[in-house]
Every structure is written in structure tokens, then in C-alpha cells.
Motif scaffolding. Structure first.
Motif, PDB file in Angstrom:
ATOM      1  N   GLU A 101       8.361  -3.674 -10.362  1.00 13.06           N
ATOM      2  CA  GLU A 101       7.698  -3.338  -9.093  1.00 13.06           C
ATOM      3  C   GLU A 101       6.330  -2.701  -9.351  1.00 13.06           C
ATOM      4  O   GLU A 101       5.376  -2.961  -8.623  1.00 13.06           O
ATOM      5  CB  GLU A 101       8.585  -2.387  -8.274  1.00 13.06           C
ATOM      6  CG  GLU A 101       9.769  -3.086  -7.610  1.00 13.06           C
ATOM      7  CD  GLU A 101      10.680  -2.127  -6.854  1.00 13.06           C
ATOM      8  OE1 GLU A 101      10.907  -2.332  -5.660  1.00 13.06           O
ATOM      9  OE2 GLU A 101      11.174  -1.163  -7.479  1.00 13.06           O
ATOM     10  N   ILE A 102       6.247  -1.866 -10.386  1.00  9.15           N
ATOM     11  CA  ILE A 102       4.968  -1.233 -10.733  1.00  9.15           C
ATOM     12  C   ILE A 102       3.962  -2.305 -11.134  1.00  9.15           C
ATOM     13  O   ILE A 102       2.787  -2.263 -10.765  1.00  9.15           O
ATOM     14  CB  ILE A 102       5.142  -0.227 -11.908  1.00  9.15           C
ATOM     15  CG1 ILE A 102       6.164   0.847 -11.565  1.00  9.15           C
ATOM     16  CG2 ILE A 102       3.804   0.386 -12.318  1.00  9.15           C
ATOM     17  CD1 ILE A 102       5.810   1.772 -10.461  1.00  9.15           C
ATOM     18  N   LEU A 103       4.455  -3.289 -11.868  1.00 12.65           N
ATOM     19  CA  LEU A 103       3.588  -4.358 -12.370  1.00 12.65           C
ATOM     20  C   LEU A 103       2.992  -5.174 -11.218  1.00 12.65           C
ATOM     21  O   LEU A 103       1.851  -5.633 -11.285  1.00 12.65           O
ATOM     22  CB  LEU A 103       4.423  -5.260 -13.280  1.00 12.65           C
ATOM     23  CG  LEU A 103       3.736  -5.844 -14.495  1.00 12.65           C
ATOM     24  CD1 LEU A 103       3.209  -4.740 -15.383  1.00 12.65           C
ATOM     25  CD2 LEU A 103       4.694  -6.720 -15.284  1.00 12.65           C
ATOM     26  N   GLU A 104       3.781  -5.341 -10.159  1.00 13.30           N
ATOM     27  CA  GLU A 104       3.335  -6.161  -9.019  1.00 13.30           C
ATOM     28  C   GLU A 104       2.386  -5.409  -8.086  1.00 13.30           C
ATOM     29  O   GLU A 104       1.809  -6.001  -7.182  1.00 13.30           O
ATOM     30  CB  GLU A 104       4.554  -6.610  -8.201  1.00 13.30           C
ATOM     31  CG  GLU A 104       5.393  -7.657  -8.905  1.00 13.30           C
ATOM     32  CD  GLU A 104       6.687  -7.921  -8.174  1.00 13.30           C
ATOM     33  OE1 GLU A 104       6.911  -7.328  -7.107  1.00 13.30           O
ATOM     34  OE2 GLU A 104       7.484  -8.732  -8.681  1.00 13.30           O
ATOM     35  N   MET A 105       2.221  -4.116  -8.332  1.00 14.70           N
ATOM     36  CA  MET A 105       1.414  -3.281  -7.437  1.00 14.70           C
ATOM     37  C   MET A 105      -0.024  -3.825  -7.349  1.00 14.70           C
ATOM     38  O   MET A 105      -0.717  -3.930  -8.350  1.00 14.70           O
ATOM     39  CB  MET A 105       1.402  -1.852  -7.998  1.00 14.70           C
ATOM     40  CG  MET A 105       1.213  -0.787  -6.996  1.00 14.70           C
ATOM     41  SD  MET A 105       1.752   0.799  -7.649  1.00 14.70           S
ATOM     42  CE  MET A 105       0.739   1.012  -9.069  1.00 14.70           C
ATOM     43  N   GLY A 121       0.818  -1.213   0.000  1.00 18.81           N
ATOM     44  CA  GLY A 121       0.000   0.000   0.000  1.00 18.81           C
ATOM     45  C   GLY A 121       0.848   1.258   0.000  1.00 18.81           C
ATOM     46  O   GLY A 121       0.562   2.221  -0.714  1.00 18.81           O
ATOM     47  N   LEU A 122       1.921   1.241   0.790  1.00 13.63           N
ATOM     48  CA  LEU A 122       2.820   2.404   0.845  1.00 13.63           C
ATOM     49  C   LEU A 122       3.473   2.643  -0.510  1.00 13.63           C
ATOM     50  O   LEU A 122       3.598   3.786  -0.966  1.00 13.63           O
ATOM     51  CB  LEU A 122       3.912   2.168   1.892  1.00 13.63           C
ATOM     52  CG  LEU A 122       3.573   2.561   3.324  1.00 13.63           C
ATOM     53  CD1 LEU A 122       4.595   1.981   4.292  1.00 13.63           C
ATOM     54  CD2 LEU A 122       3.535   4.075   3.479  1.00 13.63           C
ATOM     55  N   PHE A 123       3.869   1.558  -1.161  1.00 17.53           N
ATOM     56  CA  PHE A 123       4.494   1.677  -2.480  1.00 17.53           C
ATOM     57  C   PHE A 123       3.498   2.316  -3.456  1.00 17.53           C
ATOM     58  O   PHE A 123       3.823   3.288  -4.148  1.00 17.53           O
ATOM     59  CB  PHE A 123       4.924   0.289  -2.983  1.00 17.53           C
ATOM     60  CG  PHE A 123       5.532   0.303  -4.352  1.00 17.53           C
ATOM     61  CD1 PHE A 123       6.903   0.516  -4.500  1.00 17.53           C
ATOM     62  CD2 PHE A 123       4.773   0.138  -5.493  1.00 17.53           C
ATOM     63  CE1 PHE A 123       7.475   0.551  -5.765  1.00 17.53           C
ATOM     64  CE2 PHE A 123       5.331   0.181  -6.754  1.00 17.53           C
ATOM     65  CZ  PHE A 123       6.695   0.378  -6.897  1.00 17.53           C
ATOM     66  N   ALA A 124       2.279   1.765  -3.486  1.00 13.03           N
ATOM     67  CA  ALA A 124       1.263   2.272  -4.432  1.00 13.03           C
ATOM     68  C   ALA A 124       0.907   3.728  -4.114  1.00 13.03           C
ATOM     69  O   ALA A 124       0.794   4.562  -5.016  1.00 13.03           O
ATOM     70  CB  ALA A 124       0.024   1.381  -4.370  1.00 13.03           C
ATOM     71  N   LEU A 125       0.733   4.019  -2.840  1.00 16.56           N
ATOM     72  CA  LEU A 125       0.360   5.380  -2.421  1.00 16.56           C
ATOM     73  C   LEU A 125       1.457   6.380  -2.780  1.00 16.56           C
ATOM     74  O   LEU A 125       1.176   7.505  -3.221  1.00 16.56           O
ATOM     75  CB  LEU A 125       0.112   5.385  -0.911  1.00 16.56           C
ATOM     76  CG  LEU A 125      -0.268   6.698  -0.246  1.00 16.56           C
ATOM     77  CD1 LEU A 125      -1.595   7.196  -0.790  1.00 16.56           C
ATOM     78  CD2 LEU A 125      -0.377   6.529   1.259  1.00 16.56           C
ATOM     79  N   THR A 126       2.709   5.973  -2.605  1.00 14.24           N
ATOM     80  CA  THR A 126       3.821   6.869  -2.926  1.00 14.24           C
ATOM     81  C   THR A 126       3.935   7.056  -4.441  1.00 14.24           C
ATOM     82  O   THR A 126       4.288   8.130  -4.916  1.00 14.24           O
ATOM     83  CB  THR A 126       5.148   6.302  -2.366  1.00 14.24           C
ATOM     84  OG1 THR A 126       4.932   5.934  -1.003  1.00 14.24           O
ATOM     85  CG2 THR A 126       6.267   7.319  -2.425  1.00 14.24           C
ATOM     86  N   PHE A 127       3.612   6.010  -5.189  1.00 14.09           N
ATOM     87  CA  PHE A 127       3.665   6.100  -6.655  1.00 14.09           C
ATOM     88  C   PHE A 127       2.578   7.035  -7.169  1.00 14.09           C
ATOM     89  O   PHE A 127       2.846   7.978  -7.907  1.00 14.09           O
ATOM     90  CB  PHE A 127       3.507   4.696  -7.260  1.00 14.09           C
ATOM     91  CG  PHE A 127       3.549   4.684  -8.761  1.00 14.09           C
ATOM     92  CD1 PHE A 127       4.670   5.133  -9.440  1.00 14.09           C
ATOM     93  CD2 PHE A 127       2.461   4.231  -9.499  1.00 14.09           C
ATOM     94  CE1 PHE A 127       4.714   5.126 -10.833  1.00 14.09           C
ATOM     95  CE2 PHE A 127       2.491   4.220 -10.878  1.00 14.09           C
ATOM     96  CZ  PHE A 127       3.629   4.670 -11.549  1.00 14.09           C
ATOM     97  N   ALA A 167      -3.538   4.161  -6.381  1.00 15.59           N
ATOM     98  CA  ALA A 167      -3.579   3.332  -5.170  1.00 15.59           C
ATOM     99  C   ALA A 167      -5.027   3.118  -4.717  1.00 15.59           C
ATOM    100  O   ALA A 167      -5.423   2.005  -4.369  1.00 15.59           O
ATOM    101  CB  ALA A 167      -2.767   3.995  -4.062  1.00 15.59           C
ATOM    102  N   LYS A 168      -5.812   4.190  -4.758  1.00 11.64           N
ATOM    103  CA  LYS A 168      -7.227   4.058  -4.360  1.00 11.64           C
ATOM    104  C   LYS A 168      -7.952   3.084  -5.284  1.00 11.64           C
ATOM    105  O   LYS A 168      -8.791   2.311  -4.850  1.00 11.64           O
ATOM    106  CB  LYS A 168      -7.918   5.425  -4.416  1.00 11.64           C
ATOM    107  CG  LYS A 168      -7.631   6.305  -3.226  1.00 11.64           C
ATOM    108  CD  LYS A 168      -8.381   7.604  -3.360  1.00 11.64           C
ATOM    109  CE  LYS A 168      -8.068   8.551  -2.212  1.00 11.64           C
ATOM    110  NZ  LYS A 168      -8.645   9.870  -2.407  1.00 11.64           N
ATOM    111  N   SER A 169      -7.617   3.142  -6.581  1.00 17.07           N
ATOM    112  CA  SER A 169      -8.337   2.307  -7.554  1.00 17.07           C
ATOM    113  C   SER A 169      -8.007   0.829  -7.419  1.00 17.07           C
ATOM    114  O   SER A 169      -8.703  -0.006  -7.974  1.00 17.07           O
ATOM    115  CB  SER A 169      -8.044   2.773  -8.982  1.00 17.07           C
ATOM    116  OG  SER A 169      -6.774   2.307  -9.402  1.00 17.07           O
TER     117      SER A 169
END
Lengths: 275, 247
Positions: free
Chosen positions: B98-102, A157-163, A168-170
Motif C-alpha cells: 500500500e505504501i508503494l502504491e501511494m 490522499g487520505l492514506f498518504a496524509l495519514t501516513f 503526502a505534500k511531496s
């Protein structure tokens, strides 16, 4: 040999362990903050910490427990920054500025009411890790464990939120929960870091190690690890250097952090020039 | 009776005091391919963000796979590609891998490589996303939206940064997934020709639903002639014919 002699003192051991724990925690949290362009939150919360410390001293708390007593106020302020940012009418930097200036204004008023800037209050402005108490060591250990657990359990979640927060919400990331925990832990880390670097320099612990790690173009996990390593070596190096040469520990730690960044930038430049 | 993959009921949304969506009720079933068109500021992206919970619901209801939005948890069933990333930091230290694994529940290296190859970026798996060109970033994100083999794909202006060849192969892929696997597709685009070529249903949005039906119905609708004028309607429908011929 000199280092070995110094490390025999219990208060030095306590200071070193407290510094390493807090430096490590700040460096991990800093990666998420720097990448989300929230670097100055450390500065803002440090100013709030000044107000909180002034309030706590005015209320007559023992200096031993000032850090613990200031903690709830600073955590609440960090959540206020989050709330203001969410209102969509106030940008993150403006929200930090508002909370920060209100914090410092209240601090100045309370310091004035309590009879001026006494030694206790001034010691928090520039920090002195050697005076770290047992309670502050335990608080640092608690924050260190909380940060580690937070990063491990919320890593995807932190990775997605930071990206990207919308993306991340979706994918169902609980962005609100993660943001609240991130802000609360940052506030806690800032409060305990004021003993190391002082209110004036605390944001450097959140910003410099991540920025140094980010120059190396590593993957996300490696950036987190590198940021932590930079922080650990800076705290250890800075503290030992400050003991030996009788310099202020907080400022020396920050200079060590900055030296790491300078060396990395210079090395990059040399490598690029040779290509 | 099949459960609607997407259902919205009386969805209304305002930015401050400006109403952007007005009483939107729509349904999407398994195997549907819905194209959403409309002018700038017509609420197309806002509708998608409401459906996915990116923007909080103000009035109305959203159901995903039969469940109310707030109870829905199987986000791996949905692949979403936003119009543009709201906050991509060019220094972001995440690799394409890493993006792909998100958001992925299980990680299969072969599947990841396959989808990257399909998007023509197999050789970029280890590269940092911030080091890629905008088109390559978009392809990496397209790959991410496809990796979990979702039952619903939502694309918001997906091909703006893609070259014509990659754009065509992308649309061919969405059609294949829709035809062969029954993957439902929602495509938001300005390109009405594309809607005519691939989408089974078209929705014309301008804060409220102006038209919904097949593209042929749209071209034959005298109501739409009244709304657009016969010239504009002819151009839109002719554009579709041209796209078909070129395709």
C-alpha cells in the motif's frame, strides 16, 4: 421476539437508523484522527457543542432544530483548531484544549444567562437517541453520505496524509483541502452524535471502533471496514440492550464498544501466550 | 535549450526570525547529479522542502520542469525520500504494498515486486510498515520513491539507517539511473566521500551557497582553502580518494 416487538415502533426505527448512520460515520473518520494522534478532537468539539447548544437555546431556537443550528459554530471551531495547529507554535493537543475550554466556558456563561441548566441542555450532556427528530435523521444521512464520498474520492490522499503529511505534500496531495474537509466532517459528526452518546461520551464513538480495529494488524482498507463493523454492531447491540433493560442508550453503546475492544485485546493476549 | 528540471530564484526562508536560506538561486538540468553538503542547520533540508512545496515559499521563486511550483502537477515525475518521516505511527496499518502504491497513477504488480526485490525486501510486500525495522522501513520508502520511474530523484540523507551493503547498492542504483536513464539526482548528505564518488556537481550550503562546481574544482579552489582551511579541505578531498579506492 422482544427485539422484533421493539422495532415495530417508528421512533425506535428512526433512532436505530440515526444511530447506525452516525456510528458508521464516526468510526471511519476516527481511523484518520486516531492515527494522526488527534483522537481528543472529538472531546474538544463536544465541549464546543455544549457551548453552541447553550447559545442556540438562549437564542430561542426550537429544540427540534438545536442540532442543525449548532452545526455552523462547531464546524467553525474545528477549523479554528486546524488553524491554531498550523501556526506551528501551538501543538495539536493544546489547540484542542484551547478551543474546548473556551467552548465550555461560553456554554456555562450562556446557560447561566438563560436562567440555569434547563432540561433541554442537560439532555444534550448525556444524549437520548430515542428523541431523535426527522431533521436529525436526515442530517445523519447527509453526513453519512458525505463521509462515504469523502473517503472514496480522497482515499489515496487520505492514506498518504495519514501516513506522513510531509511525504503526502511531496507527492502533490492537497493536504490543506483534505484537512479542512476532514475537520468539518468531524465537527458535523460530533454534533449529530451528541444525540446518541451525549456530549460527555461522544468522543468514544470516534476513538473506540478505530482503536479496536487497529489491534487486529490489518491493512488500511480492512482497518476502515473493521472499524465501521465494530461501530455498527456496538450501536445496534447497545441500543437494543438498552431498550430491553431500560438503560441509557448512549452509555450502553459506549460500553458495547469497550467490550469489543476488551475481547480483541484478550484474544490477542491468549494467542500470544499460546505461541 | 533544455528546460531546467529545478530552478530556484532568490529563495530566502526564515523560521520565525532566524534566516535559514539566504538568496538561493540554482538550476538542475536533466542528467545532473547534484550533491548538497553543509553543516547541521545549514538549510539543506529546508531548501529541499521549499523546492517540493512542503514548506510554503516566503521570498523567491521555484520552478519544477519549467513550471512555477504552484502550477506544477506532475508529481509522479519526482521521487522523494525525506531524512526521516515526520509522523510515522508504528501502529500505522498500511502494508509495504500500500505504501508503494501511494501517489501512483497506475499499479503494475510486476514492477512493484521488481523494485522491492531490488531493495532486498521482496519478501516483505504484504507486511505492515509499522512492523518493520527502521532499516527495512527506509528501504520500503526508497522503493516507493523509485516506483514511478521518476525523472528527478531527491534524497535527503537517505542511507542513515541502511547497512553498508544496502547503502552501496543504493548508491550504485542511483548512479545507474543517472547514467543510463538520465534521471536527475539531488542527494543531500553529510558523507562528502559519497558526493565525490557519485555526484557530478557539488553544492556547499551554509544558509547561502558557499560553493558550487565539480568536486575537483572544490579540491582545487583556493577560495575554499581560505574558507575551510587547508587541513579540512585536504581531509574532505582525501576522504573522496579513499572512497574511490575502496569502491
Amino acid at each position: 421476539m422482544v427485539f422484533a416487538e421493539i422495532l415495530k415502533f417508528e421512533f425506535v426505527q428512526r433512532a436505530l437508523v440515526t444511530g447506525l448512520l452516525i456510528g458508521f460515520s464516526c468510526s471511519l473518520l476516527g481511523v484518520f484522527l486516531v492515527l494522526r494522534r488527534l483522537s481528543l478532537i472529538g472531546d474538544g468539539l463536544a465541549h464546543v457543542t455544549f457551548g453552541s447548544v447553550a447559545a442556540v437555546i438562549l437564542l430561542g431556537f426550537s429544540p427540534l432544530y438545536v442540532t442543525l443550528a449548532a452545526l455552523p459554530l462547531v464546524v467553525l471551531s474545528s477549523l479554528a483548531i486546524l488553524h491554531l495547529t498550523r501556526s506551528r507554535r501551538i501543538h495539536g493537543d493544546a489547540a484542542i484544549g484551547i478551543v474546548s475550554s473556551v467552548g465550555i466556558a461560553l456554554g456555562v456563561i450562556m446557560a447561566s444567562v438563560s436562567g440555569g441548566y434547563n432540561a433541554d441542555l442537560l439532555s444534550y450532556l448525556f444524549g437520548n437517541i430515542l428523541t431523535a427528530t426527522q431533521a436529525e435523521l436526515f442530517l445523519s444521512l447527509f453526513i453519512f453520505c458525505a463521509v462515504i464520498l469523502f473517503v472514496i474520492f480522497f482515499y489515496p490522499g487520505l492514506f498518504a496524509l495519514t501516513f506522513d503529511e510531509e511525504l503526502a505534500k511531496s507527492i502533490g496531495v492537497k493536504t490543506n483541502l483534505i484537512n479542512i474537509i476532514l475537520m468539518a466532517l468531524t465537527a458535523a459528526a460530533v454534533v449529530s452524535a451528541m444525540k446518541i452518546a451525549g456530549i460527555m461520551l461522544v468522543s468514544a464513538l470516534l476513538i473506540l471502533p478505530p482503536v479496536t480495529a487497529l489491534q487486529l494488524s490489518l491493512t488500511f482498507k480492512k482497518t476502515l471496514i473493521t472499524s465501521a463493523l465494530v461501530a455498527v454492531f456496538s450501536v445496534a447491540g447497545g441500543m437494543l440492550f438498552s431498550f430491553v433493560f431500560n438503560m441509557p442508550s448512549g452509555a450502553t453503546i459506549v460500553i458495547f464498544n469497550a467490550l469489543f475492544l476488551f475481547v480483541v485485546l484478550l484474544t490477542k493476549k491468549v494467542i500470544q501466550a499460546r505461541r | 535549450m533544455s528546460v531546467n528540471i529545478i530552478a530556484t530564484e532568490n529563495l530566502t526562508f526564515c523560521y520565525n526570525s532566524t534566516r535559514v536560506l539566504d538568496d538561493i538561486s540554482l538550476g538542475l538540468e536533466k542528467g545532473d547529479y547534484l550533491g548538497i553538503v553543509g553543516p547541521n542547520g545549514s538549510g539543506k533540508s529546508t531548501l529541499i522542502k521549499n523546492i517540493l512545496g512542503i514548506l510554503p515559499l516566503q521570498t523567491g521563486k521555484v520552478f519544477l520542469f519549467g513550471q512555477p511550483l504552484h502550477e506544477f502537477s506532475r508529481w509522479d515525475k519526482i521521487g522523494y525520500l525525506p531524512q526521516k518521516l515526520s509522523s510515522l505511527n508504528t501502529h500505522f496499518p498500511g502494508s509495504v504494498n500500500e505504501i508503494l502504491e501511494m501517489g501512483l497513477r497506475r499499479k503494475n504488480a510486476r514492477e512493484k515486486q521488481q523494485v522491492l526485490e531490488m531493495m532486498g525486501i521482496g519478501h516483505l510486500a504484504a507486511r505492515l510498515i509499522g512492523e518493520l525495522s527502521y532499516g527495512e522501513q527506509q528501504r520500503a520508502l526508497l522503493a516507493r520513491s523509485l516506483i514511478s520511474r521518476p525523472e528527478l530523484l531527491i534524497f535527503d540523507e537517505p542511507t542513515t539507517a541502511l547497512d553498508p551493503e544496502t547503502r552501496d547498492s543504493f548508491y550504485a542504483l542511483t548512479e545507474k539511473l543517472n547514467r543510463e536513464h538520465g534521471t536527475a539526482v539531488v542527494l543531500v548528505t553529510h558523507d562528502v566521500g559519497i558526493i565525490g564518488k557519485f555526484a557530478r556537481r557539488m553544492l556547499y550550503l551554509d544558509k547561502k551557497i558557499i560553493f558550487t562546481g565539480t568536486f575537483e574544482d572544490f579540491c582545487a579552489s583556493s577560495e575554499m582553502t581560505g574558507f575551510f582551511g587547508s587541513g579540512s579541505q585536504h581531509i574532505i578531498c582525501h576522504q573522496h580518494d579513499t572512497t574511490k579506492r575502496n569502491g
